[in-house]
Design an enzyme around this catalytic site. Sequence first.
Site, PDB file in Angstrom:
ATOM      1  N   ASP A 129      26.481  38.393  50.204  1.00 43.41           N
ATOM      2  CA  ASP A 129      26.690  39.737  49.426  1.00 43.41           C
ATOM      3  C   ASP A 129      28.170  38.916  48.284  1.00 43.41           C
ATOM      4  O   ASP A 129      29.347  38.334  48.750  1.00 43.41           O
ATOM      5  CB  ASP A 129      27.534  40.282  50.501  1.00 43.41           C
ATOM      6  CG  ASP A 129      28.324  41.645  49.514  1.00 43.41           C
ATOM      7  OD1 ASP A 129      27.501  42.629  49.462  1.00 43.41           O
ATOM      8  OD2 ASP A 129      29.682  42.124  49.456  1.00 43.41           O
ATOM      9  N   TYR A 166      32.542  40.361  40.083  1.00 41.94           N
ATOM     10  CA  TYR A 166      33.435  39.706  40.530  1.00 41.94           C
ATOM     11  C   TYR A 166      33.495  38.575  39.632  1.00 41.94           C
ATOM     12  O   TYR A 166      32.647  37.762  39.223  1.00 41.94           O
ATOM     13  CB  TYR A 166      32.957  39.170  42.266  1.00 41.94           C
ATOM     14  CG  TYR A 166      32.512  39.948  42.860  1.00 41.94           C
ATOM     15  CD1 TYR A 166      33.453  41.127  42.975  1.00 41.94           C
ATOM     16  CD2 TYR A 166      31.668  40.102  43.997  1.00 41.94           C
ATOM     17  CE1 TYR A 166      34.291  42.691  44.043  1.00 41.94           C
ATOM     18  CE2 TYR A 166      32.223  41.553  45.331  1.00 41.94           C
ATOM     19  CZ  TYR A 166      32.906  42.465  45.217  1.00 41.94           C
ATOM     20  OH  TYR A 166      32.630  43.397  46.477  1.00 41.94           O
ATOM     21  N   HIS A 189      27.850  50.270  43.792  1.00 41.68           N
ATOM     22  CA  HIS A 189      29.009  49.785  44.267  1.00 41.68           C
ATOM     23  C   HIS A 189      30.046  51.127  44.369  1.00 41.68           C
ATOM     24  O   HIS A 189      31.442  50.703  45.300  1.00 41.68           O
ATOM     25  CB  HIS A 189      30.025  49.247  43.014  1.00 41.68           C
ATOM     26  CG  HIS A 189      30.693  47.789  43.535  1.00 41.68           C
ATOM     27  ND1 HIS A 189      31.222  46.980  43.055  1.00 41.68           N
ATOM     28  CD2 HIS A 189      31.602  48.044  44.833  1.00 41.68           C
ATOM     29  CE1 HIS A 189      32.356  45.954  43.619  1.00 41.68           C
ATOM     30  NE2 HIS A 189      32.332  46.728  44.502  1.00 41.68           N
ATOM     31  N   SER A 197      28.027  52.134  48.703  1.00 42.46           N
ATOM     32  CA  SER A 197      28.968  51.533  48.984  1.00 42.46           C
ATOM     33  C   SER A 197      30.274  52.290  48.281  1.00 42.46           C
ATOM     34  O   SER A 197      30.054  52.838  47.627  1.00 42.46           O
ATOM     35  CB  SER A 197      29.084  50.054  48.050  1.00 42.46           C
ATOM     36  OG  SER A 197      30.701  49.694  48.175  1.00 42.46           O
ATOM     37  N   ASN A 198      30.820  52.898  49.705  1.00 42.87           N
ATOM     38  CA  ASN A 198      32.530  53.391  48.964  1.00 42.87           C
ATOM     39  C   ASN A 198      31.579  54.948  48.681  1.00 42.87           C
ATOM     40  O   ASN A 198      32.294  55.578  47.623  1.00 42.87           O
ATOM     41  CB  ASN A 198      33.288  53.114  47.968  1.00 42.87           C
ATOM     42  CG  ASN A 198      33.859  51.690  48.416  1.00 42.87           C
ATOM     43  OD1 ASN A 198      34.195  51.628  49.148  1.00 42.87           O
ATOM     44  ND2 ASN A 198      32.967  50.326  47.179  1.00 42.87           N
TER      45      ASN A 198
END
Length: 314
Positions: A36, A41, A122, A152-153
């Site tokens: 992942d 990043y 994301h 996500s989130n």
Amino acid sequence: MVNLALGAMEYGTRIDEQTSFRLLDAYVDAGGEWIDTANCYAFWQDPTGHGGQSEELLGRWFAQRPGVRDRVKLATKVGCEPLWPGSWPEHTEGLSSKAIDAALETSLRRLGVDHIDLYWAHRDDRSTPLEETVAAFGKHAAAGTIGRLGLSNYALWRVERMRGLAAELGVMGPSALQLRYSYLQPRPLVRDHAHDHRFGWITDEVLDYAQHNPEQQLFAYSPLMSGAYENRPDRPVHEAFDHPGTTRRLQVLTDLATELGTTRSELVLAWLTGGSPAITPIVGASTPQYLTTALTGTQLDLTPEQREQLDEVW
């Protein structure tokens, strides 16, 4: 295969290439499957203020390991890359059709692959019409460059709205959720201060949702709370978890870990992966020791009595 995802967030920045390659090799050799990362990043670790270093490192690893791509499932994310250095979280790429198109093309190039097994939004982008985001992901799924879509989130009502729109448009909808979760629980209404994302925590509602929608796979990030379970003075438990329930849960973890001859971190991972619904933890192993802890924990089977002992503590 082990029920674990290796988090490559700081591979290529804080964690150097040689160490990253060694950890990736050991993970795959041990039967690890999911890797992942994200296109942003690790922007906070790089002097440019932009991300992409993790994807680039994974691309070099794939290039130097012929055949390894077929042995893993690759997940990356879109939506949180800063528009300029220092602009996160207020100004990021978002989830417009144009942003998704550009980010996916860049991620595929960095990684040196022709498809992403699981592509994550994301975080929610409320400035872009949801129909546009759903259609953009659906277009790439139809083209074969996305195997699955994950969120996500996200707030659950937004998840369901996206699923409904996907059904209306006849495109692929989300089949995975990634949020933060661990054995310790924060006090209510402090999550905004303890974490980066308002809806970035698995709640009882999320667990119930996943249990009754088994097609939705749950992934948990930060399951070991950056080493806080191991009594590291440099990694204290966040003040959001400072309440009597934490004290009681840590004591039960300590007692059971001593009884089983294991560590508290390994026990937390066993609790996560063996529950109902089962949760896939994302562990950012930075050393061989941490990787061993992750692999050992996810393969530890708890008896119904041991699980009840952990669950009954509030």
